[in-house]
Design a protein around this motif. Structure first.
Motif, mmCIF file in Angstrom:
data_model
loop_
_atom_site.group_PDB
_atom_site.id
_atom_site.type_symbol
_atom_site.label_atom_id
_atom_site.label_comp_id
_atom_site.label_asym_id
_atom_site.label_seq_id
_atom_site.Cartn_x
_atom_site.Cartn_y
_atom_site.Cartn_z
ATOM 1 N N VAL B 11 22.982 96.331 45.180
ATOM 2 C CA VAL B 11 24.484 96.134 44.304
ATOM 3 C C VAL B 11 24.660 94.761 44.115
ATOM 4 O O VAL B 11 25.047 94.274 42.652
ATOM 5 C CB VAL B 11 25.572 96.337 45.527
ATOM 6 C CG1 VAL B 11 26.862 95.968 44.802
ATOM 7 C CG2 VAL B 11 25.410 97.772 45.740
ATOM 8 N N SER B 12 24.105 93.855 44.684
ATOM 9 C CA SER B 12 24.478 92.338 44.197
ATOM 10 C C SER B 12 23.322 91.937 42.861
ATOM 11 O O SER B 12 23.783 91.378 42.021
ATOM 12 C CB SER B 12 23.597 91.370 45.276
ATOM 13 O OG SER B 12 24.443 91.316 46.509
ATOM 14 N N ILE B 13 22.304 92.741 42.851
ATOM 15 C CA ILE B 13 21.269 92.511 41.865
ATOM 16 C C ILE B 13 22.017 93.385 40.659
ATOM 17 O O ILE B 13 22.240 92.569 39.322
ATOM 18 C CB ILE B 13 20.038 93.206 41.913
ATOM 19 C CG1 ILE B 13 19.190 92.536 42.675
ATOM 20 C CG2 ILE B 13 19.332 93.259 40.391
ATOM 21 C CD1 ILE B 13 18.053 93.256 43.113
ATOM 22 N N GLN B 135 32.006 89.139 45.311
ATOM 23 C CA GLN B 135 30.828 89.980 46.000
ATOM 24 C C GLN B 135 29.823 88.940 46.157
ATOM 25 O O GLN B 135 29.014 88.958 46.910
ATOM 26 C CB GLN B 135 30.467 91.201 45.347
ATOM 27 C CG GLN B 135 29.720 92.133 46.333
ATOM 28 C CD GLN B 135 28.386 92.105 46.006
ATOM 29 O OE1 GLN B 135 28.054 91.352 45.273
ATOM 30 N NE2 GLN B 135 27.521 92.605 46.727
ATOM 31 N N LEU B 136 29.256 88.453 45.066
ATOM 32 C CA LEU B 136 28.139 87.501 44.710
ATOM 33 C C LEU B 136 28.417 86.330 45.559
ATOM 34 O O LEU B 136 27.590 85.799 46.228
ATOM 35 C CB LEU B 136 27.970 87.332 43.405
ATOM 36 C CG LEU B 136 27.302 88.627 42.464
ATOM 37 C CD1 LEU B 136 27.066 88.088 41.026
ATOM 38 C CD2 LEU B 136 26.031 89.013 43.067
ATOM 39 N N LEU B 137 29.595 85.802 45.324
ATOM 40 C CA LEU B 137 30.174 84.628 46.184
ATOM 41 C C LEU B 137 29.883 84.793 47.750
ATOM 42 O O LEU B 137 29.238 83.878 48.198
ATOM 43 C CB LEU B 137 31.341 84.138 45.884
ATOM 44 C CG LEU B 137 31.924 82.800 46.161
ATOM 45 C CD1 LEU B 137 31.057 81.607 45.220
ATOM 46 C CD2 LEU B 137 33.362 82.482 46.040
ATOM 47 N N LEU B 138 30.423 85.946 48.191
ATOM 48 C CA LEU B 138 30.136 86.025 49.482
ATOM 49 C C LEU B 138 28.634 86.137 50.098
ATOM 50 O O LEU B 138 28.249 85.721 51.103
ATOM 51 C CB LEU B 138 31.001 87.328 50.048
ATOM 52 C CG LEU B 138 32.658 87.044 49.667
ATOM 53 C CD1 LEU B 138 33.271 88.370 50.146
ATOM 54 C CD2 LEU B 138 32.893 86.206 51.217
ATOM 55 N N ARG B 139 28.124 86.901 49.031
ATOM 56 C CA ARG B 139 26.487 87.396 49.459
ATOM 57 C C ARG B 139 25.902 86.077 49.459
ATOM 58 O O ARG B 139 25.015 85.593 50.283
ATOM 59 C CB ARG B 139 26.151 88.557 48.406
ATOM 60 C CG ARG B 139 24.340 88.396 48.787
ATOM 61 C CD ARG B 139 24.075 89.720 48.281
ATOM 62 N NE ARG B 139 22.735 89.736 48.604
ATOM 63 C CZ ARG B 139 22.106 90.425 49.687
ATOM 64 N NH1 ARG B 139 23.176 90.774 50.576
ATOM 65 N NH2 ARG B 139 21.167 90.334 49.913
#
Lengths: 178, 162
Positions: B11-13, B135-139
Motif C-alpha cells: 500500500v505504501s509503495i 499514511q506515508l508520513l506515519l509509515r
C-alpha cells in the motif's frame, strides 16, 4: 526499579522519534532548497519574462480577466440602466449579494450560470444588455460568469470591472439589504 | 488486521508512486506556464502581490523534486513530510476560498484561471491525497524507520512486520 526501566524506555523512544523527526525536517529543507535552486536555474536558462518581484499591476490583472471579453464603462452602464435596458448580473456570492446590489440585479455566481442561462437568454433576446459585475479590481467572478454564459450560447455579456464599489461610490442607486 | 493492510509495504509503495507521479505531473504542467500559474495564485487572493511571482516560479519545481523523491525512494522521510505540508497548505487555501465564496479554478493540474471551479471537489481531492500522504508520513516517520527504496520493500520485510 521497574519505574526506572520504563523511564529509560520512554526516553529512548522519545529520542528515537526526535531523531527521526529531525532527519525528516533536514531532508524536507534540503528538498525545498533543491526545488528553489532548480526554479531559479530554470528562470535564468529559459529567460522567462515573468519578474521575480513587482507583483501584478492592476491593469495587468484586469487585462487578464477581460481577455476575449467586452468591458463596459460605468457611464455606459448608467445609461443602460436609465434606458431600462440594463440586466445586471451580480456574480458575487449570495451572502455579499444579500447585503446590497445594483438595482434589479440577478444573483448569478459563475457556478450557477447553467441554471440561470435560459432566463438570461430570454431577457437578452428581448433587448436587455447583460452586464456582469462583482467587487474589487482583482475579482475574477464577473469575467468567469461572462465566459460561462458565452459557453452556453449567450453572447455580448459585458463586464463592469469593480462594478459594485464603483457604482456605489458614484452615488448611483443601489438595493440595500431589507 | 485493517491496520496491517493499511500500513502494508505494498500500500505504501502504491501511495508513494501515485503521489509522486501526481506531484511530478502537476509541477511539470505548471512549470511550462509560470505566468498563467501566477494568475491562478492571484485569483486565490491569499498571498501578497510580491510573493505571487516567486511562488509561481518556484513551487512547480519543488513539487517535481518532491514527486521525484517519492518515486525514487530518496530522502523519503523528508519527502513525505514536505508532501503533507504542501497538501495541507493547498487544502487550507481551498477551504478558505470555499468559505469566502471565491469560486476559481484551483490551478492544481493546470494554469487555467478562467471557467468555473468546483471548490468542494478540489478540496475533497486534496484531502484524499493528504490522507495518502499521512499514511506515508506515519509509515516512514512514525511506525517504520530509516530510508526505504523500492528495492528495500521486499516481501521479507512484510513478513517481519507480521
Amino acid at each position: 526499579m521497574r519505574q526506572g526501566v520504563r523511564t529509560r524506555k520512554e526516553r529512548k523512544a522519545f529520542f528515537s522519534i526526535w531523531a527521526r523527526s529531525s532527519k525528516a525536517l533536514v531532508q524536507a529543507m534540503a528538498l525545498l532548497l533543491v526545488g528553489i535552486a532548480l526554479g531559479v536555474l530554470s528562470k535564468a536558462i529559459r529567460g522567462l519574462d515573468i519578474p521575480w518581484s513587482g507583483g501584478r499591476s492592476e491593469r495587468e490583472v484586469v487585462a487578464t480577466h477581460l481577455e476575449g471579453l467586452e468591458e463596459i464603462s460605468l457611464d455606459e452602464a448608467w445609461k443602460a440602466y436609465q434606458s431600462g435596458q440594463a440586466l445586471f448580473l451580480d456574480a458575487r456570492d449570495p451572502g455579499s449579494f444579500s447585503t446590497g446590489h445594483l438595482p434589479g440585479a440577478v444573483n448569478v455566481p459563475p457556478s450557477e450560470a447553467e441554471g440561470d442561462s435560459e432566463e438570461i437568454r430570454v431577457l437578452v433576446q428581448a433587448g436587455m444588455i447583460p452586464i456582469a459585475y462583482c467587487d474589487g479590481v482583482d475579482c475574477p467572478l464577473s469575467s468567469e460568469l461572462a465566459r460561462g454564459l458565452r459557453e452556453r450560447g449567450i453572447e455580448g455579456v459585458k463586464v463592469l470591472v469593480n462594478g459594485w464599489s464603483r457604482w456605489r461610490d458614484r452615488g448611483y442607486p443601489v438595493e440595500d439589504a431589507k | 488486521m485493517k491496520g496491517r493492510i493499511l500500513f502494508s509495504p505494498l500500500v505504501s509503495i502504491a501511495f508513494r508512486l501515485a503521489l509522486g507521479g501526481i506531484f511530478v505531473y502537476a509541477g511539470a504542467v505548471k512549470s511550462q506556464d509560470p505566468g498563467g500559474f501566477a494568475q491562478a495564485i492571484y485569483n486565490y487572493r491569499i498571498l501578497p502581490g510580491s510573493l505571487i511571482n516567486p511562488v509561481a516560479l518556484i513551487l512547480p519545481w519543488v513539487e517535481m523534486v518532491v514527486g521525484g523523491a517519492l518515486i525514487l525512494g530518496v530522502w523519503i522521510q523528508g519527502a513525505t513530510l514536505l508532501v503533507c505540508g504542501l497538501l495541507a497548505t493547498f487544502a487550507s487555501a481551498l477551504f478558505l476560498n470555499l468559505m469566502r465564496g471565491i469560486d476559481v479554478d484551483c490551478g492544481c493540474f493546470s494554469t487555467a484561471s478562467s471557467g468555473t471551479g468546483n471548490a468542494v471537489w478540489y478540496l475533497f481531492r486534496d484531502l484524499a491525497l493528504l490522507a495518502m500522504g499521512l499514511q506515508l508520513l506515519l509509515r516512514y516517520n512514525g511506525m517504520g524507520s530509516g530510508d526505504r527504496s523500492l528495492a528495500d520493500m521486499s516481501p521479507r520485510e512484510g513478513r517481519e512486520k507480521n
